[in-house]
Scaffold this motif. Structure first.
Motif, PDB file in Angstrom:
ATOM      1  N   LYS A 122       0.826  -1.210   0.000  1.00 34.51           N
ATOM      2  CA  LYS A 122       0.000   0.000   0.000  1.00 34.51           C
ATOM      3  C   LYS A 122       0.857   1.255   0.000  1.00 34.51           C
ATOM      4  CE  LYS A 122      -3.852  -2.256   2.399  1.00 34.51           C
ATOM      5  NZ  LYS A 122      -4.652  -2.307   3.644  1.00 34.51           N
ATOM      6  N   GLU A 123       1.930   1.212   0.768  1.00 31.14           N
ATOM      7  CA  GLU A 123       2.822   2.370   0.831  1.00 31.14           C
ATOM      8  C   GLU A 123       3.478   2.628  -0.528  1.00 31.14           C
ATOM      9  OE1 GLU A 123       4.694   5.669   2.052  1.00 31.14           O
ATOM     10  OE2 GLU A 123       3.135   4.561   3.144  1.00 31.14           O
ATOM     11  N   LYS A 124       3.916   1.560  -1.189  1.00 31.79           N
ATOM     12  CA  LYS A 124       4.542   1.711  -2.508  1.00 31.79           C
ATOM     13  C   LYS A 124       3.532   2.194  -3.534  1.00 31.79           C
ATOM     14  CE  LYS A 124       8.377  -1.542  -2.015  1.00 31.79           C
ATOM     15  NZ  LYS A 124       9.029  -2.769  -2.547  1.00 31.79           N
ATOM     16  N   ARG A 125       2.296   1.764  -3.382  1.00 29.19           N
ATOM     17  CA  ARG A 125       1.248   2.201  -4.309  1.00 29.19           C
ATOM     18  C   ARG A 125       0.978   3.700  -4.133  1.00 29.19           C
ATOM     19  NH1 ARG A 125      -3.135  -0.623  -7.034  1.00 29.19           N
ATOM     20  NH2 ARG A 125      -4.897   0.782  -7.306  1.00 29.19           N
ATOM     21  N   ILE A 126       0.949   4.165  -2.903  1.00 27.54           N
ATOM     22  CA  ILE A 126       0.758   5.592  -2.635  1.00 27.54           C
ATOM     23  C   ILE A 126       1.945   6.391  -3.180  1.00 27.54           C
ATOM     24  CG2 ILE A 126       0.617   7.322  -0.800  1.00 27.54           C
ATOM     25  CD1 ILE A 126      -0.930   5.271   0.855  1.00 27.54           C
ATOM     26  N   GLN A 127       3.154   5.872  -2.984  1.00 27.47           N
ATOM     27  CA  GLN A 127       4.337   6.547  -3.508  1.00 27.47           C
ATOM     28  C   GLN A 127       4.280   6.644  -5.027  1.00 27.47           C
ATOM     29  OE1 GLN A 127       7.713   4.375  -2.008  1.00 27.47           O
ATOM     30  NE2 GLN A 127       7.355   4.963   0.138  1.00 27.47           N
ATOM     31  N   PHE A 128       3.810   5.571  -5.674  1.00 25.24           N
ATOM     32  CA  PHE A 128       3.706   5.582  -7.137  1.00 25.24           C
ATOM     33  C   PHE A 128       2.679   6.609  -7.594  1.00 25.24           C
ATOM     34  CE2 PHE A 128       1.521   3.844 -10.950  1.00 25.24           C
ATOM     35  CZ  PHE A 128       2.570   4.004 -11.854  1.00 25.24           C
ATOM     36  N   ALA A 129       1.537   6.658  -6.907  1.00 27.05           N
ATOM     37  CA  ALA A 129       0.502   7.619  -7.265  1.00 27.05           C
ATOM     38  C   ALA A 129       1.027   9.048  -7.146  1.00 27.05           C
ATOM     39  CB  ALA A 129      -0.724   7.426  -6.375  1.00 27.05           C
ATOM     40  N   ASN A 130       1.753   9.327  -6.072  1.00 20.65           N
ATOM     41  CA  ASN A 130       2.319  10.665  -5.884  1.00 20.65           C
ATOM     42  C   ASN A 130       3.385  10.965  -6.930  1.00 20.65           C
ATOM     43  OD1 ASN A 130       0.689  11.192  -3.645  1.00 20.65           O
ATOM     44  ND2 ASN A 130       2.170  10.306  -2.213  1.00 20.65           N
ATOM     45  N   TRP A 131       4.191   9.953  -7.260  1.00 21.09           N
ATOM     46  CA  TRP A 131       5.242  10.132  -8.277  1.00 21.09           C
ATOM     47  C   TRP A 131       4.637  10.470  -9.624  1.00 21.09           C
ATOM     48  CZ3 TRP A 131       6.695   6.719 -12.458  1.00 21.09           C
ATOM     49  CH2 TRP A 131       7.884   7.084 -13.098  1.00 21.09           C
ATOM     50  N   PHE A 262      10.067   5.834 -19.278  1.00 21.97           N
ATOM     51  CA  PHE A 262       9.504   4.541 -18.881  1.00 21.97           C
ATOM     52  C   PHE A 262       9.396   4.496 -17.366  1.00 21.97           C
ATOM     53  CE2 PHE A 262      13.872   3.613 -18.054  1.00 21.97           C
ATOM     54  CZ  PHE A 262      13.929   2.505 -17.208  1.00 21.97           C
ATOM     55  N   ILE A 263       8.500   3.642 -16.892  1.00 25.43           N
ATOM     56  CA  ILE A 263       8.310   3.469 -15.452  1.00 25.43           C
ATOM     57  C   ILE A 263       9.290   2.392 -14.992  1.00 25.43           C
ATOM     58  CG2 ILE A 263       6.665   2.833 -13.639  1.00 25.43           C
ATOM     59  CD1 ILE A 263       4.426   3.780 -15.524  1.00 25.43           C
ATOM     60  N   ASP A 264      10.324   2.785 -14.276  1.00 28.14           N
ATOM     61  CA  ASP A 264      11.394   1.847 -13.927  1.00 28.14           C
ATOM     62  C   ASP A 264      10.963   0.901 -12.804  1.00 28.14           C
ATOM     63  OD1 ASP A 264      12.255   2.987 -11.220  1.00 28.14           O
ATOM     64  OD2 ASP A 264      12.366   4.756 -12.510  1.00 28.14           O
ATOM     65  N   LYS A 265      11.823  -0.051 -12.523  1.00 28.22           N
ATOM     66  CA  LYS A 265      11.488  -1.132 -11.589  1.00 28.22           C
ATOM     67  C   LYS A 265      11.256  -0.646 -10.160  1.00 28.22           C
ATOM     68  CE  LYS A 265      16.323  -2.370 -10.587  1.00 28.22           C
ATOM     69  NZ  LYS A 265      16.281  -2.064  -9.143  1.00 28.22           N
ATOM     70  N   ASP A 266      11.753   0.535  -9.815  1.00 32.74           N
ATOM     71  CA  ASP A 266      11.605   1.038  -8.454  1.00 32.74           C
ATOM     72  C   ASP A 266      10.299   1.804  -8.242  1.00 32.74           C
ATOM     73  OD1 ASP A 266      14.090   0.031  -7.670  1.00 32.74           O
ATOM     74  OD2 ASP A 266      15.125   1.795  -8.487  1.00 32.74           O
ATOM     75  N   HIS A 267       9.522   2.010  -9.313  1.00 35.20           N
ATOM     76  CA  HIS A 267       8.316   2.815  -9.168  1.00 35.20           C
ATOM     77  C   HIS A 267       7.007   2.034  -9.350  1.00 35.20           C
ATOM     78  CE1 HIS A 267      11.061   6.338  -9.648  1.00 35.20           C
ATOM     79  NE2 HIS A 267      10.204   6.845  -8.777  1.00 35.20           N
TER      80      HIS A 267
END
Length: 337
Positions: A122-131, A262-267
């Motif tokens: 969930k945290e990574k998903r929120i970070q992706f949305a903000n990114w 491109f959306i890299d592996k960390d995002h």
């Protein structure tokens, strides 16, 4: 209109001298003619509409006690079939269904599957949305090429939610194709597909069923580059999930060198199929176009899939891609049911 309002209206029309038939027509059949006549008799006899005794046969099964019994059972355990509920309550299934629908105003819903997200997910998903919101404009997100691989076999794709057979009984349903035979070890192939608002990419097929990073670069990334450059020029974004061939250092290096963005592996967040239209819309769309009963070999499966991809509606493509970006911006990183 509520029953009390209808009674008041009928009373007013009675005082104006309107007959039952005229009242019935003026109310556009909202109340039956026998009911209107019964109300008029009550007005003549008592001066008002009094219905202290309900019409019809008294309830002997759907009593308050029975309704409370069913309600208590549902509160105790939410998931239960009407057949089992009837057996446990000692009431007929028909009466149970009436209690559920008419008295408790309940409807049956199927249990839906959704990804199991950990707090880290969930945290990574929120970070992706903000990114995405901080680095891309809304119009930029409509230039994303979504991509994914999928393993398919010659038994086809079956959707238990939408694939329904309408018939009077089970035997008729079976004769209309209500049974589905599945092989124990069906022949399989892996396919890759890309989709953006302007269309669907050529289908890439891995006949051996697996793909490594070298194959991925040569057979997928090169095709994706040629396909999208022809539509957007040098202004688009490539998406891929966290599969090993995608996150390999050579694949990431190739994407950074050849793609404008491109959306890299960390995002890209893990376990997020609802963000990729290939998962929640497009794949089901082209899979349902095929006549799977004619697919008996890998060769026929490949031919059928290529034909089906060409038949995907452009309207469906545009709406599904727009839905992906809308889900992200509206949901702020949480899973959308």
């Amino acid at each position: 209109m509520k029953s009390k309002d209808l009674q008041t209206l009928v009373f007013s029309k009675y005082q104006n001298g309107d007959g039952p038939q005229k009242v019935f027509e003026d109310l556009s059949s909202s109340v039956s003619l026998p009911t209107i006549e019964r109300w008029r008799r009550s007005i003549r006899q008592t001066g008002c509409i009094t219905l202290s005794i309900s019409t019809g046969r008294p309830k002997t099964i759907r009593t308050k006690a029975a309704i409370q019994k069913v309600k208590h059972r549902l509160n105790k355990r939410k998931s239960v079939s009407s057949r089992k509920l009837a057996r446990e309550s000692g009431i007929s299934r028909t009466s149970v269904r009436r209690i559920l629908k008419d008295d408790l105003r309940s409807h049956a819903y199927k249990v839906q599957n959704e990804p199991m997200l950990t707090d880290e997910h969930k945290e990574k998903r929120i970070q992706f949305a903000n990114w995405i919101r901080n680095n891309f404009r809304k119009e930029d997100t409509m230039k994303i090429l979504f991509s994914d691989e999928k393993m398919l076999d010659i038994d086809g794709v079956y959707n238990s939610q939408n694939d329904r057979i309408w018939a009077v009984d089970r035997s008729e349903a079976d004769t209309k194709g209500g049974t589905r035979q599945k092989r124990k070890f069906p022949q399989k192939i892996m396919v890759w597909l890309g989709v953006c608002p302007k269309g669907v990419s050529p289908l890439v097929i891995f006949k051996n069923g697996t793909v490594n990073h070298d194959q991925y670069i040569k057979e997928v990334l090169a095709i994706a580059l040629k396909f999208v450059n022809g539509m957007f020029g040098n202004d688009w974004i490539f998406q891929q999930d966290g599969a090993r061939p995608h996150t390999h250092a050579k694949s990431q290096e190739w994407c950074a060198k050849h793609f404008p963005s491109f959306i890299d592996k960390d995002h890209w967040p893990p376990n997020s199929p609802d963000l990729n239209p290939l998962d929640y819309c497009i794949r089901n769309e082209f899979a349902q176009l095929d006549k799977w009963d004619t697919v008996t070999s890998k060769t026929r499966l490949i031919t059928a899939l290529k034909r089906a991809v060409r038949e995907i509606s452009q309207d469906v493509v545009e709406k599904s891609c727009a839905s992906g970006t809308n889900r992200l911006s509206q949901d702020k990183g949480k899973y959308i049911r």
